[in-house]
Motif scaffolding. Sequence first.
Motif, PDB file in Angstrom:
ATOM      1  N   UNK A  33      -5.428   9.028  -6.309  1.00  0.00           N
ATOM      2  CA  UNK A  33      -5.319   7.738  -6.989  1.00  0.00           C
ATOM      3  C   UNK A  33      -3.917   7.561  -7.555  1.00  0.00           C
ATOM      4  N   UNK A  34      -3.373   8.594  -8.166  1.00  0.00           N
ATOM      5  CA  UNK A  34      -2.029   8.507  -8.742  1.00  0.00           C
ATOM      6  C   UNK A  34      -0.980   8.262  -7.658  1.00  0.00           C
ATOM      7  N   UNK A  35      -1.171   8.849  -6.480  1.00  0.00           N
ATOM      8  CA  UNK A  35      -0.247   8.618  -5.360  1.00  0.00           C
ATOM      9  C   UNK A  35      -0.310   7.158  -4.924  1.00  0.00           C
ATOM     10  N   UNK A  36      -1.536   6.616  -4.809  1.00  0.00           N
ATOM     11  CA  UNK A  36      -1.683   5.205  -4.447  1.00  0.00           C
ATOM     12  C   UNK A  36      -1.053   4.297  -5.494  1.00  0.00           C
ATOM     13  N   UNK A  37      -1.213   4.620  -6.757  1.00  0.00           N
ATOM     14  CA  UNK A  37      -0.613   3.815  -7.831  1.00  0.00           C
ATOM     15  C   UNK A  37       0.907   3.836  -7.699  1.00  0.00           C
ATOM     16  N   UNK A  38       1.483   5.014  -7.517  1.00  0.00           N
ATOM     17  CA  UNK A  38       2.937   5.145  -7.375  1.00  0.00           C
ATOM     18  C   UNK A  38       3.438   4.405  -6.135  1.00  0.00           C
ATOM     19  N   UNK A  39       2.680   4.520  -5.035  1.00  0.00           N
ATOM     20  CA  UNK A  39       3.071   3.856  -3.788  1.00  0.00           C
ATOM     21  C   UNK A  39       3.043   2.343  -3.953  1.00  0.00           C
ATOM     22  N   UNK A  40       1.976   1.810  -4.543  1.00  0.00           N
ATOM     23  CA  UNK A  40       1.888   0.371  -4.765  1.00  0.00           C
ATOM     24  C   UNK A  40       3.002  -0.097  -5.695  1.00  0.00           C
ATOM     25  N   UNK A  41       3.269   0.661  -6.739  1.00  0.00           N
ATOM     26  CA  UNK A  41       4.344   0.296  -7.668  1.00  0.00           C
ATOM     27  C   UNK A  41       5.679   0.191  -6.925  1.00  0.00           C
ATOM     28  N   UNK A  42       5.954   1.148  -6.071  1.00  0.00           N
ATOM     29  CA  UNK A  42       7.200   1.135  -5.278  1.00  0.00           C
ATOM     30  C   UNK A  42       7.232  -0.044  -4.313  1.00  0.00           C
ATOM     31  N   UNK A  43       6.101  -0.317  -3.649  1.00  0.00           N
ATOM     32  CA  UNK A  43       6.026  -1.435  -2.711  1.00  0.00           C
ATOM     33  C   UNK A  43       6.309  -2.761  -3.405  1.00  0.00           C
ATOM     34  N   UNK A  44       5.762  -2.941  -4.596  1.00  0.00           N
ATOM     35  CA  UNK A  44       5.960  -4.187  -5.331  1.00  0.00           C
ATOM     36  C   UNK A  44       7.425  -4.382  -5.707  1.00  0.00           C
ATOM     37  N   UNK A  45       8.076  -3.292  -6.099  1.00  0.00           N
ATOM     38  CA  UNK A  45       9.500  -3.356  -6.464  1.00  0.00           C
ATOM     39  C   UNK A  45      10.348  -3.631  -5.228  1.00  0.00           C
ATOM     40  N   UNK A  46      10.096  -2.882  -4.143  1.00  0.00           N
ATOM     41  CA  UNK A  46      10.888  -3.037  -2.913  1.00  0.00           C
ATOM     42  C   UNK A  46      10.744  -4.437  -2.324  1.00  0.00           C
ATOM     43  N   UNK A  47       9.563  -5.021  -2.406  1.00  0.00           N
ATOM     44  CA  UNK A  47       9.329  -6.353  -1.853  1.00  0.00           C
ATOM     45  C   UNK A  47       9.777  -7.456  -2.816  1.00  0.00           C
ATOM     46  N   UNK A  48      10.310  -7.065  -3.978  1.00  0.00           N
ATOM     47  CA  UNK A  48      10.764  -7.994  -5.013  1.00  0.00           C
ATOM     48  C   UNK A  48       9.666  -8.986  -5.386  1.00  0.00           C
ATOM     49  N   UNK A  49       8.444  -8.448  -5.528  1.00  0.00           N
ATOM     50  CA  UNK A  49       7.285  -9.264  -5.903  1.00  0.00           C
ATOM     51  C   UNK A  49       7.368  -9.582  -7.388  1.00  0.00           C
TER      52      UNK A  49
END
Length: 174
Positions: A33-49
């Motif tokens: 779960x923590x890996x998914x949270x970190x991955x989603x957090x990174x995706x949101x930043x990279x996509x400039x959401x």
Amino acid sequence: MKTSHLEAVLFSAAKPLSIDVLMDVFDLSKEEVEIYIDTLASELIEAERGIRIRVSAAGVELVSDSSSSEYVGHIRKKEDKLSNAAMETLAVIAYKQPITKAEIEEVRGVNSDKVIKQLLSRALIAELGHKDTVGRPILYGTTDEFLRSTGVTSIDDLHKELDITNESDELNND
């Protein structure tokens, strides 16, 4: 599972979700779960959401990106803002908790009945019990909602931050 599933669950939740709840929902280990949270957090930043992940003592939630605060602020209602008296009272409670109404009023120098009722109604503070003294006055402390709204992960972190700020101010005054 995909990170989009985590995003959908967090978006749909009315309040922050604990890691334990996310473990149950997705049938995953805490580490996964923590890996998914970190991955989603990174995706949101990279996509400039316009949204970000925030993890606090209250749990995991989606929040608006701070760079959008000027625009998000336009939709906030005036009644959502706390008065200076409420902010002052909340600061006293956060720093000195658990604390009684009389102790709050001693620090502030004014009656705090109305402000305490307002903070209780907004779930920023809660009654923690009673002090073991004459009259058994109610003890107040901050809530998870307070932590969530301030973005602080714990009261200990808040105290550390305040201590660092105070030390910095003292050095600048010397």
